[in-house]
Write a protein that holds these residues in place. Sequence first.
Motif, PDB file in Angstrom:
ATOM      1  N   ILE A  99       0.856  -1.199   0.000  1.00 16.52           N
ATOM      2  CA  ILE A  99       0.000   0.000   0.000  1.00 16.52           C
ATOM      3  C   ILE A  99       0.888   1.243   0.000  1.00 16.52           C
ATOM      4  CG2 ILE A  99      -1.712   1.307   1.344  1.00 16.52           C
ATOM      5  CD1 ILE A  99      -2.753  -1.402   2.344  1.00 16.52           C
ATOM      6  N   PRO A 100       0.648   2.199  -0.979  1.00 22.48           N
ATOM      7  CA  PRO A 100       1.531   3.382  -1.039  1.00 22.48           C
ATOM      8  C   PRO A 100       1.367   4.291   0.173  1.00 22.48           C
ATOM      9  CG  PRO A 100      -0.247   3.523  -2.642  1.00 22.48           C
ATOM     10  CD  PRO A 100      -0.332   2.166  -2.058  1.00 22.48           C
ATOM     11  N   VAL A 101       2.405   5.105   0.394  1.00 19.75           N
ATOM     12  CA  VAL A 101       2.462   5.943   1.604  1.00 19.75           C
ATOM     13  C   VAL A 101       1.313   6.942   1.624  1.00 19.75           C
ATOM     14  CG1 VAL A 101       3.892   7.593   2.861  1.00 19.75           C
ATOM     15  CG2 VAL A 101       4.966   5.687   1.689  1.00 19.75           C
ATOM     16  N   TRP A 102       0.974   7.501   0.438  1.00 21.80           N
ATOM     17  CA  TRP A 102      -0.071   8.539   0.439  1.00 21.80           C
ATOM     18  C   TRP A 102      -1.407   7.985   0.924  1.00 21.80           C
ATOM     19  CZ3 TRP A 102      -4.503   7.993  -2.442  1.00 21.80           C
ATOM     20  CH2 TRP A 102      -4.474   7.072  -3.505  1.00 21.80           C
ATOM     21  N   ARG A 103      -1.627   6.681   0.712  1.00 15.45           N
ATOM     22  CA  ARG A 103      -2.880   6.086   1.195  1.00 15.45           C
ATOM     23  C   ARG A 103      -2.891   5.982   2.721  1.00 15.45           C
ATOM     24  NH1 ARG A 103      -5.261   1.113  -2.341  1.00 15.45           N
ATOM     25  NH2 ARG A 103      -5.513   2.218  -4.301  1.00 15.45           N
ATOM     26  N   TRP A 104      -1.702   5.618   3.269  1.00 16.48           N
ATOM     27  CA  TRP A 104      -1.596   5.568   4.726  1.00 16.48           C
ATOM     28  C   TRP A 104      -1.845   6.958   5.316  1.00 16.48           C
ATOM     29  CZ3 TRP A 104      -2.118   1.283   7.081  1.00 16.48           C
ATOM     30  CH2 TRP A 104      -1.581   0.095   6.575  1.00 16.48           C
ATOM     31  N   ALA A 105      -1.269   8.002   4.648  1.00 14.35           N
ATOM     32  CA  ALA A 105      -1.410   9.379   5.137  1.00 14.35           C
ATOM     33  C   ALA A 105      -2.876   9.798   5.088  1.00 14.35           C
ATOM     34  CB  ALA A 105      -0.544  10.309   4.289  1.00 14.35           C
ATOM     35  N   LEU A 106      -3.542   9.441   3.994  1.00 13.66           N
ATOM     36  CA  LEU A 106      -4.959   9.788   3.831  1.00 13.66           C
ATOM     37  C   LEU A 106      -5.797   9.107   4.922  1.00 13.66           C
ATOM     38  CD1 LEU A 106      -6.970  11.269   1.937  1.00 13.66           C
ATOM     39  CD2 LEU A 106      -7.294   9.086   0.777  1.00 13.66           C
ATOM     40  N   ALA A 107      -5.534   7.845   5.119  1.00  9.16           N
ATOM     41  CA  ALA A 107      -6.283   7.082   6.132  1.00  9.16           C
ATOM     42  C   ALA A 107      -6.057   7.668   7.524  1.00  9.16           C
ATOM     43  CB  ALA A 107      -5.853   5.618   6.106  1.00  9.16           C
TER      44      ALA A 107
END
Lengths: 192, 204
Positions: free
Chosen positions: A87-95
């Motif tokens: 899972i890309p980092v931007w998705r973790w940040a968004l979550a």
Amino acid sequence: MRPCQRLKRILEDYCDGELKGRDKKDVELHLGECSGCGEYVHGIQNLKSALKNLHPIHTDENFIILLRERIRREAAKSYRTKRIQEIPVWRWALAAGVAAVAVFSGYRILQKGAHPLQERTPAPGIVSRTESLESVQQNDVQYVLEDLSGSSRSSAPASREALPQVQAASSDSAARERRLDQIRDQVKIVNF
Amino acid sequence: MLDKNEKRTGSFRRSAGPTDEELIERFQKGDLYAFEAIVRRYKDPLTNFVYHYLGDRIDAEDVVQETFLRVYRNKHLYKNIAKFSTWIYTIAGNLSKTELRRRKRRKLMSLSHLGFDDKDYELPSTLQSPDGIVDGEMKEETIRREIEALPARFKEVVILRDIQEFAYEEISDILNIPIGTVKSRVNRGRSRLQKKLQHLLDKS
């Protein structure tokens, strides 16, 4: 009897089948002459034979099935871990951002809803519920007291009929005073 | 399945068919049938090894399953410079030692939870009656118990040498200790066993 100490290591090698050729023959010659060494070798060979002849145990017939199941679970687990790692980092940040907003909103809602009877400053022109309740109680008490003392009977409203017992006792002033005290006590209890 | 008279480790390595090293190489390339062949080849010898080490069959099978799982997981770590049997026995031996340590901890924990009271606890006798020893099964049981009671450093070498019939050099590779140390431990382990099993060995 004890074996010859200087030959002990060689005798052990002989028991393990590690001696060949002349060394082996020399030991065998010695064993024919020395009873101590003979007993020692015999003891080791007996023990080796007993250990070698222990019945081997066999695994349960479901061993391979159970192993396959464990491997399947292991593979599924590593697949999930791999997917999470992909899972890309931007998705973790968004979550994380969405979670933070949700937590903050929840906190605010809880903060507002936690004290529903808390006194709040009413908007201009609006009488708060507690305030109006207090004023109604005070008015009622005032009315009852006035009514019982007879000082303002003329201005009593229609709710006077609600106190027939007090009116019946009005001829006797002492009884009236006692009754008045009782009513005062009751009013105190109500206010409390 | 291994026959009683069959050599426990040597026979399957010298038998016809692919060698262990060929099988693990095929498995490293993704052939799961090769892995299953390895499992079928090693499950009984490894279970015997671990069983003698731990003295409990269920625990032994658990440890062997874990061993195969480690082989499956870490197949890429095996390099064809050592024998496959050495590698897999090293894994099984290490897991057995871990299990023994865990047991010791559990034992200590349970002892520490015991209170002192007036009751007398009778410990089970480790000696069998002379009549019982005559029975073959009892004899085997006694031998297994005495092996299990050996200190770990003697137990592992005696099992590998006299039950699994590994060469001293292989044992040295498996345990990562010098051959001289292996020999010395084997002999000391044998001496201890001889003393404990004197009554049985004399009869046979």
